[in-house]
Design an enzyme around this catalytic site. Structure first.
Site, PDB file in Angstrom:
ATOM      1  N   LYS A  88       7.808   8.937 -30.942  1.00 17.65           N
ATOM      2  CA  LYS A  88       7.146   9.839 -30.000  1.00 17.65           C
ATOM      3  C   LYS A  88       6.749   9.149 -28.691  1.00 17.65           C
ATOM      4  O   LYS A  88       6.690   9.775 -27.638  1.00 17.65           O
ATOM      5  CB  LYS A  88       5.912  10.462 -30.651  1.00 17.65           C
ATOM      6  N   GLU A 110       0.107  19.262 -28.119  1.00 11.85           N
ATOM      7  CA  GLU A 110      -0.041  19.780 -29.478  1.00 11.85           C
ATOM      8  C   GLU A 110       0.418  18.680 -30.433  1.00 11.85           C
ATOM      9  O   GLU A 110       1.198  17.818 -30.053  1.00 11.85           O
ATOM     10  CB  GLU A 110       0.837  21.026 -29.670  1.00 11.85           C
ATOM     11  N   SER A 377      12.551   7.494 -37.928  1.00  9.40           N
ATOM     12  CA  SER A 377      11.764   7.893 -36.760  1.00  9.40           C
ATOM     13  C   SER A 377      10.304   7.454 -36.795  1.00  9.40           C
ATOM     14  O   SER A 377       9.660   7.382 -35.765  1.00  9.40           O
ATOM     15  CB  SER A 377      11.831   9.411 -36.590  1.00  9.40           C
TER      16      SER A 377
END
Lengths: 393, 262
Positions: A88, A110, A377
């Site tokens: 991210k 969010e 990830s």
């Protein structure tokens, strides 16, 4: 090149937002187009990706996993080793540098699993911007460690009690905040979802995953991989891995969604496997909906996949057959989680555990001497509570 | 002639302004909505906006969110609301607009919806998450069936864009008074009347103002410039207050009537 100027991938994508946000999206689009060409912007982003986030990440040959699954070569793209523990940060660094150039002082985001929230709070702390994170109450309960991290980083975490109390509702609430504070607020969307230009912009910031992978695998193997595998909630890590291989027709792409308690149970998040076309959170893509077009509540053990929509470009890849999508249930994901922990000494997040679990199925489908790259990830620290409970360790 | 156009032309002759009432369909029940439409029309509400409940109402504040959520719990859907309009049409000719998010229409089918809505007696549609750029196909289908698509203009809309929206819109322009979601506010945003004059200068179509209008004093101020006001959350809140009262529809209509006539 897609999307077109209005953000369409074929008949998907676009900007389905209230009129009040149109000017903000146009402003963002204009600024993004300008700065992505800007050498100083790119140099600054690359420096932060290297020295702050820890890029490039390794492409690791998981030999034990390969032997166990009878797949010749499995490479893991180690996004779990990045600062904040997931991919991210690639996106939040890019977007915050853009927000600063646009003169925005207040950042909202969010979050589902809390990974995007943490990555946003992190860059806000680093650059001294006000940070407000919307998070569903259910996610707050199951990802309390990430909530604590965000608060420690100086972010305000606002619990969202409407609807399913998960990522979908957090995003709806963040959009309401943006409509209200649009003049001074920058909304950092965490996935390749939302209205144009987000699906394109987040993809671009995440393609660093695929670009590095391409170079690394060519160096190690002298050829391109046969399969790319990534988990798909909104789909940013998978799209980041896939996109730089788009033109390499021999490279097959597989997105793995969350089948939750099973597709037939109705409690799942497998939007592309079991959903239908629809409009949610600003773009036309596939969604989980009932026969009247009401968005259904998604379910997955992995909070980061627990979303009844998916990025429009994934829906487009499915439509043109460029990628295939499968689903793996909660139980299988836990097995994937254990498998990697035990065989390779790497504890994965529950989201990529879905991609890992799919390798069992993949091993029955592929030829000898195949090279498979899986996007790992995120790391599993945030999920230890949930898994401990499930496995009764 | 579309009932909305006729209404504005009648009001113009009488030198009057439009009072538009929003209620959430199916809250507290479809039967109650039916009674409310009839009562509101009886007390002289000029146009009624029927909200179609949606699971993710991103332009709505807490009051309408809550009403939508409760209506959805009773599985109220677009087809029910079209049936309701058809039924009340036998008793009132008040212009009716549906306010719905796009996905229920997309799922129903644009063409099928436009046809069914017109056949039921719906006069206009307001779709908060369908901007003009994405709505071209819907607008042309709706127009073909004589259904107005009412478009929004907001405080952040550029002058150039406002012109484009005004020319594409059907019925009237929905001017959003503030940057934000629906809901009552104590004060009108500063600069609203100035912004309204700016948009009036480029529009021959009636301009009605909604979002944050909850008192007759606010309505009065707005109507010095605008052609109509839209009140939603303040009415839905009254419905909530009286939801267990057998005289609910009459009492809500009396409240609206007081607001309209002060």
């Amino acid at each position: 090149m897609l999307p077109d100027k209005k953000g369409h991938f074929g008949d998907l994508g676009g900007s389905f937002v209230p009129e009040t946000l149109i000017f903000a999206l146009e402003e963002l689009n204009r600024n993004y187009a300008k700065f992505k060409q800007d050498k100083k912007f790119r140099r600054q982003l690359n420096d932060f990706l290297a020295d702050y986030a820890g890029r490039p990440t390794p492409l690791y040959l998981a030999e034990n996993l390969g032997k166990f699954l009878k797949i010749d070569k499995i490479y893991l793209k180690r996004e779990d080793l990045l600062h904040t523990g997931a991919h991210k940060i690639n996106n939040t660094l890019g977007q915050i540098l853009l927000a600063i150039r646009m003169g925005k002082k207040r950042i909202i985001a969010e979050t589902g699993a809390g990974q995007h929230g943490v990555a946003t709070a992190t860059v806000c702390a680093r650059f001294g911007l006000e940070c407000v994170i919307y998070m569903g109450e259910e996610d707050i309960a199951r990802q309390s460690q990430n909530v604590f991290r965000m608060k420690l980083l100086g972010a305000k975490v606002i619990p969202v009690a409407s609807g399913s109390k998960t990522l979908k509702d957090a995003m709806t609430e963040a959009l309401r905040d943006w409509v209200t504070n649009v003049r001074n607020t920058y909304y950092i969307i965490g996935s390749v979802a939302g209205p144009h230009p987000y699906p394109m912009m987040v993809r671009d910031f995440q393609t660093v995953i695929g670009k590095e992978t391409r170079q690394q695998v060519l160096k190690k193997e002298g050829r391109l991989p046969d399969y790319l595998v990534g988990c798909v909630g909104g789909g940013s890590n998978a799209m980041g891995l896939f996109y730089p291989f788009f033109r390499d027709r021999q490279v097959k792409m597989i997105g793995v969604e969350a089948a939750g308690e099973g597709i037939s149970s109705g409690r799942h998040s497998a939007t592309l496997v079991a959903g239908a076309p629809g409009v949610l959170h600003g773009s036309k893509s596939w969604v989980l909906e009932d026969k009247n077009g009401q968005i259904k509540i998604a379910h997955s053990i992995a909070a980061g996949l627990d979303y009844p929509g998916v990025g429009p470009e994934h829906a487009y890849f499915k439509k043109i057959g460029r990628a295939k999508y499968f689903a793996v249930n909660d139980r299988e994901a836990i097995e994937g989680f254990k498998m990697l922990s035990e065989l390779e000494g790497i504890i994965p997040a529950l989201e990529p555990s879905h991609a890992l679990a799919f390798l069992k199925k993949l091993s029955r489908m592929i030829r000898k001497n195949s090279i498979v790259v899986v996007c790992l990830s995120g790391r599993g620290d945030k999920d230890l509570g949930i898994v401990t409970q499930r496995l009764k360790i | 002639m579309n009932r909305i156009d006729k209404k504005f032309s009648d009001l113009k002759k009488l030198k009057q302004k439009a009072f538009i009432a929003f209620i959430t369909s199916g809250y507290p029940s479809l039967g109650a909505t039916e009674k409310l439409v009839l009562e509101l029309s009886r007390v002289g509400v000029d146009i009624i906006e029927l909200g179609v409940p949606f699971s993710d109402p991103l332009a709505d504040g807490p009051v309408i969110q809550d009403a939508s959520f409760r209506a959805l719990k009773k599985n109220v859907c677009l087809a029910d609301i079209l049936r309701l309009v058809k039924k009340v049409r036998q008793r009132t000719q008040v212009p009716i607009c549906l306010m719905t998010y796009y996905n229920p229409i997309f799922c129903f089918g644009e063409e099928r919806f436009a046809l069914a809505a017109r056949a039921a007696g719906v006069d206009g549609v307001i779709i908060p998450d369908l901007p003009l750029e994405e709505g071209r196909s819907f607008l042309s289908r709706a127009r073909r069936h004589g259904l107005h698509t009412i478009l929004f203009v907001s405080p952040t809309t550029s002058a150039r864009r406002a012109k484009k929206l005004v020319s594409a819109a059907g019925g009237f322009i929905y001017y959003v008074s503030l940057t934000g979601v629906t809901g009552t506010r104590k004060n009108l945003p500063p600069g609203l009347l100035h912004d309204l004059r700016r948009i009036k200068a480029v529009s021959k179509k009636p301009i009605c103002v909604g979002f944050g209008v909850s008192t007759s004093a606010q309505a009065g101020q707005i109507l010095r410039v605008a052609d109509g006001v839209i009140v939603g959350s303040a009415i839905v809140r009254k419905i909530k207050e009286y939801r267990h009262d057998p005289q609910m529809a009459g009492k809500v209509a009396a409240f609206v009537s007081r607001m309209k006539h002060v």
